[in-house]
Scaffold this motif. Structure first.
Motif, mmCIF file in Angstrom:
data_model
loop_
_atom_site.group_PDB
_atom_site.id
_atom_site.type_symbol
_atom_site.label_atom_id
_atom_site.label_comp_id
_atom_site.label_asym_id
_atom_site.label_seq_id
_atom_site.Cartn_x
_atom_site.Cartn_y
_atom_site.Cartn_z
ATOM 1 N N ILE A 290 73.455 -59.433 15.110
ATOM 2 C CA ILE A 290 73.492 -59.962 13.743
ATOM 3 C C ILE A 290 74.941 -60.061 13.260
ATOM 4 O O ILE A 290 75.343 -61.034 12.633
ATOM 5 N N ARG A 291 75.748 -59.059 13.611
ATOM 6 C CA ARG A 291 77.162 -59.111 13.210
ATOM 7 C C ARG A 291 77.890 -60.229 13.928
ATOM 8 O O ARG A 291 78.668 -60.961 13.327
ATOM 9 N N LEU A 292 77.655 -60.310 15.224
ATOM 10 C CA LEU A 292 78.359 -61.325 16.012
ATOM 11 C C LEU A 292 78.057 -62.721 15.480
ATOM 12 O O LEU A 292 78.932 -63.578 15.440
ATOM 13 N N ARG A 293 76.824 -62.930 15.082
ATOM 14 C CA ARG A 293 76.443 -64.251 14.575
ATOM 15 C C ARG A 293 77.270 -64.646 13.367
ATOM 16 O O ARG A 293 77.543 -65.803 13.135
ATOM 17 N N GLY A 298 80.329 -65.979 16.885
ATOM 18 C CA GLY A 298 78.915 -66.335 16.786
ATOM 19 C C GLY A 298 78.729 -67.739 16.251
ATOM 20 O O GLY A 298 77.888 -68.505 16.732
ATOM 21 N N ARG A 299 79.557 -68.084 15.250
ATOM 22 C CA ARG A 299 79.456 -69.444 14.718
ATOM 23 C C ARG A 299 79.858 -70.450 15.776
ATOM 24 O O ARG A 299 79.284 -71.533 15.872
ATOM 25 N N LEU B 123 87.795 -56.283 15.896
ATOM 26 C CA LEU B 123 87.988 -55.719 14.557
ATOM 27 C C LEU B 123 86.912 -56.227 13.616
ATOM 28 O O LEU B 123 86.387 -55.487 12.794
ATOM 29 N N GLY B 124 86.587 -57.509 13.772
ATOM 30 C CA GLY B 124 85.608 -58.110 12.879
ATOM 31 C C GLY B 124 84.252 -57.449 12.985
ATOM 32 O O GLY B 124 83.522 -57.316 11.998
ATOM 33 N N LEU B 125 83.917 -56.993 14.201
ATOM 34 C CA LEU B 125 82.619 -56.368 14.423
ATOM 35 C C LEU B 125 82.443 -55.168 13.500
ATOM 36 O O LEU B 125 81.345 -54.873 13.055
ATOM 37 N N PHE B 126 83.539 -54.486 13.215
ATOM 38 C CA PHE B 126 83.441 -53.303 12.362
ATOM 39 C C PHE B 126 83.884 -53.586 10.935
ATOM 40 O O PHE B 126 84.101 -52.669 10.152
#
Ligand SMILES: Nc1ncnc2c1ncn2[C@@H]1O[C@H](COP(=O)(O)OP(=O)(O)O)[C@@H](O)[C@H]1O
Ligand SMILES: [Mg+2]
Lengths: 441, 275
Positions: A290-293, A298-299, B123-126
């Motif tokens: 869900i975060r990766l998306r 993800g986009r 970094l974005g993941l967190f």
């Protein structure tokens, strides 16, 4: 129902009897040609070696009649239920209730899953089934990244499941490393193989990609089967250590968890522990997806599925974008493989046939490509359903095939076909499935 | 001396026996709108595909100069032309991401900047604050562009659901969100009605005024070309037949003949009707 449907703007909704009958006749003819030799004539070697045969035209007639009637029924069903329009066949009030139910579904499912080991503590069979379903949910979520988000049709996904399982099994048995050390390594190795597969197929799209990935899955299985010295060949790997709860084994011994807690030992503890372990891993997978998306990567995956040429024109490196999709999807498959091994305690190449790839792909397609909830529901329905119909024996597959066909007629884009946007200004509204592309690669 | 951003030198592109572009040379000035016109099949889109790396030219050089650097575009890989050399383009047949919202389309365009800000995803993941700030800035840029093209109210609608004219403008906004130095537009007015193509003119002029972006325009619609272009190159059968200011081109009999077939009288009538 019908009234609501007929008010929407759609050309003809009348039943075209001539067309349906014509189609049924053609189907029946095809069936006649196909089955006349398969069913109509029966041959057998007689007692002294000569060929005896007899005809079964009654059975053949019954078969052809079934095909004829079945074809009409399917056409009619398609007419009444079909995806002729994506708008509601259901009145607005019901839609509202449904959307409420839809929103409540996720928390209810989560709480239920959490409570499964409590409710069914004494039913080992249900717990085992739960673990199996969760394993497939994880596999489905992994493949969903590749197929559902990035739009790359991968028919060899079982390879990464196998790599994860064997990495775990071999690392654990040769080096005696703990579950918590082997698990990430299994994921990393699977991801590495994902990249390995990714490189040669970067330029392939559609059918070509599907065939090469399918071959890749077979290659991995054949290597596992024939590399006797490493993998044990067809005998597989056995005696794989069970996971420990952060170093505390779940055994009846003095240092076991039961003894430490001062409760009586039961083998169910280990099953419950495994259940929560896989549940936790699945939740992490889901959280990560869900975060990766919602991150640029993800986009970019979804953009790649929508239009690869436009991606390149925007300066997106499609090579790395594809490779990351393969790698991360494979990593999740590797985790699922490691979970599978700890549950079984034994693996052999037999567990990693094309059948598994097809099953996981069916879960993703049935669930609605790209939808996390859809994939989870589809895994539950398919794996749970398989068990439910175990009594039907060889007809099980037939029932399943039929169910899949009907479902695909009714909802060609899967259980949850719409797409949720990753970012919004004012309204977070779902995007109708007929706008979303399936990806050409 | 004029300030040249793009110079195409002796560009030739062959497809088997067809010579789609033949020894073509032209330049585009920085901060100006240059147009490439010509009848159907003249090779205009092929020139664009060579500039933006979708085709490798058979021979010739394409030089791009800005921020005190020079690139030879025919030597760069496709996506690097957009990423490094900062050339953005639109397509003759619109290529939006139809299943993504208008806003998402503009976010995908900012991929490279956001990728860097997200520490290549780790970094974005967190959800580190610096990434969140970068994402907010990206949304603001997208919102600004949606406002400029009058699509703010439809930001959350699927791009594939927008009317044709809106899709054309959204594609231009998407290209602009990559912050290009050179913007290449392939027939942006195709299929637009008179009012919409008037709006397009304004949009192009505003891009030039507000951002100083150099624009290379392929166009069929003479009203657009004549109104906004600073310089026009005319192509016929892959060969340059004329170039100059809109006024010079309008009065060039060779252009009129090529553009509208041999019938020059009719040609002149149409040209006058357009003005
Ligand atoms: N990929 C290709 N393969 C073969 N021929 C092509 C290709 N692209 C363009 N052409 C040919 O090149 C010529 C110029 O086409 P194009 O550049 O699309 O013209 P324009 O955009 O000016 O209408 C046409 O004859 C076309 O058939
Ligand atoms: Mg063209």
């Amino acid at each position: 129902m019908v009234a609501a449907a007929s008010t929407s703007s759609k050309p003809t909704r009348g039943v075209d009897a001539a067309f349906i009958v014509k189609k049924a006749v053609i189907s029946a003819l095809v069936a006649l040609v196909l089955f006349s030799l398969m069913i109509g004539v029966r041959t057998e070697a007689g007692s002294d070696g000569q060929l005896t045969y007899w005809t079964r035209f009654g059975d053949l007639a019954a078969m052809v009649a079934t095909v004829f009637v079945g074809s009409i029924v399917i056409e009619l069903l398609r007419h009444w239920w079909g995806p002729v329009e994506t708008v509601r066949v259901v009145p607005p009030s019901a839609t509202k209730a449904l959307s409420f139910a839809g929103r409540a579904l996720v928390p209810v499912l989560l709480i239920f899953t959490f409570l499964v080991p409590v409710i069914f503590y004494n039913e080992r069979y249900i717990l085992d089934l739960g673990i199996l379903v969760l394993t497939y949910v994880m596999l489905g979520w992994g493949l969903n990244i590749v197929v559902g988000l990035a739009g790359l049709l991968d028919l060899g996904y079982v390879a990464f499941y196998a790599v994860g399982a064997y990495s775990y099994a071999l690392l654990a048995t040769t080096f005696g490393w703990s579950f918590w050390m082997c698990l990430p390594l299994a994921g990393i190795l699977a991801a590495f193989f994902g990249i390995l597969l990714g490189f040669p197929v970067l330029r392939l799209r559609g059918d070509y990609l599907a065939i090469v990935t399918l071959a890749f899955g077979e290659i991995i299985r054949l290597v596992l089967l024939n590399w006797q010295s490493l993998t044990g060949g067809p005998n597989g790997v056995s005696g794989i250590p069970r996971p420990t709860m952060f170093g505390i084994p779940l055994t009846p011994g003095d240092d076991g968890l039961a003894a430490l807690l001062g409760i009586e030992f039961s083998p169910t503890h280990r099953i419950v522990f495994l259940f929560y372990l896989i549940f936790g891993l699945a939740l992490i997978t889901n959280w990560a997806t869900i975060r990766l998306r919602r991150l640029p990567i993800g986009r970019a995956w979804e953009a790649l599925r929508e239009d690869e040429v436009a991606c390149r024109a925007l300066g997106i490196n499609t090579t790395t974008t594809k490779l990351t999709a393969f790698a991360i999807g494979a990593m999740f498959g590797g985790f699922a493989g490691a979970c599978f091994v700890t549950r079984q305690g034994f693996i052999s190449p037999e567990s990693f046939t094309f059948h598994e790839s097809a099953l996981v792909l069916a879960i993703v397609v049935l669930g609605g490509m790209g939808s996390q909830l859809g994939v989870a529901l589809a895994a539950l329905a398919l794996i749970g359903g398989f068990e439910l119909f175990r009594g039907l024996e060889q007809f099980r597959m037939l029932v399943f095939g039929m169910a899949m066909v009907l479902l695909m007629i009714w909802r060609p884009r899967g259980l949850i076909g719409h797409r949720a946007p990753t970012v919004f200004l004012e309204r977070n509204q779902a995007i109708s499935s007929d706008l979303v592309k399936e990806g050409a690669g | 001396m004029t300030d040249i951003i793009l110079s195409v030198e002796n560009l030739t592109m062959r497809f088997g026996g067809i010579v789609a572009v033949n020894d073509l040379s032209f330049t585009a000035e920085r901060g100006k709108i240059s147009a490439l016109i010509g009848p159907n099949g003249a090779g205009k889109t092929t020139v664009f595909n060579c500039i933006t790396g979708f085709y490798k030219p058979t021979s010739g050089t394409i030089r791009l100069r800005h921020t005190e650097q020079e690139w030879q575009l025919e030597r760069l890989n496709d996506f690097r032309i957009a990423k490094v050399a900062k050339v953005a383009r639109t397509f003759q047949n619109i290529r939006l991401f139809p299943g993504m919202t208008a806003l998402e389309n503009l976010m995908v365009a900012q991929h490279n900047a956001l990728m860097r800000a997200s520490g290549y995803t780790f970094l974005g993941l967190f959800g580190v604050p610096s990434y969140r700030a970068a994402e907010k800035a990206a949304i603001d840029l997208a919102r600004d562009w949606l406002d400029r093209i009058g699509l703010l109210a439809r930001a959350d609608d699927a791009a594939g659901n927008l009317p044709y004219g809106d899709q054309r403008r959204l594609e231009i906004a998407r290209a602009m969100c990559t912050l290009p130095a050179l913007l290449c537009l392939d027939e942006p007015a195709a299929g637009l009605n008179a009012r919409e193509s008037g709006e397009l003119n304004e949009l192009l002029l505003r891009i030039r005024a507000d951002y100083g972006t150099s624009i290379l325009l392929i166009e069929h619609d003479m009203s657009v070309v004549m109104e906004v272009s600073d310089h026009i190159t005319v192509l016929d059968y892959g060969v340059k037949i004329a170039e100059g200011t809109p006024r010079q081109i309008r009065d060039d009999p060779k252009v009129i003949a090529a553009y509208l077939g041999a019938d020059e009288d009719e040609a002149i009538a149409v040209m006058e009707g357009e003005t």
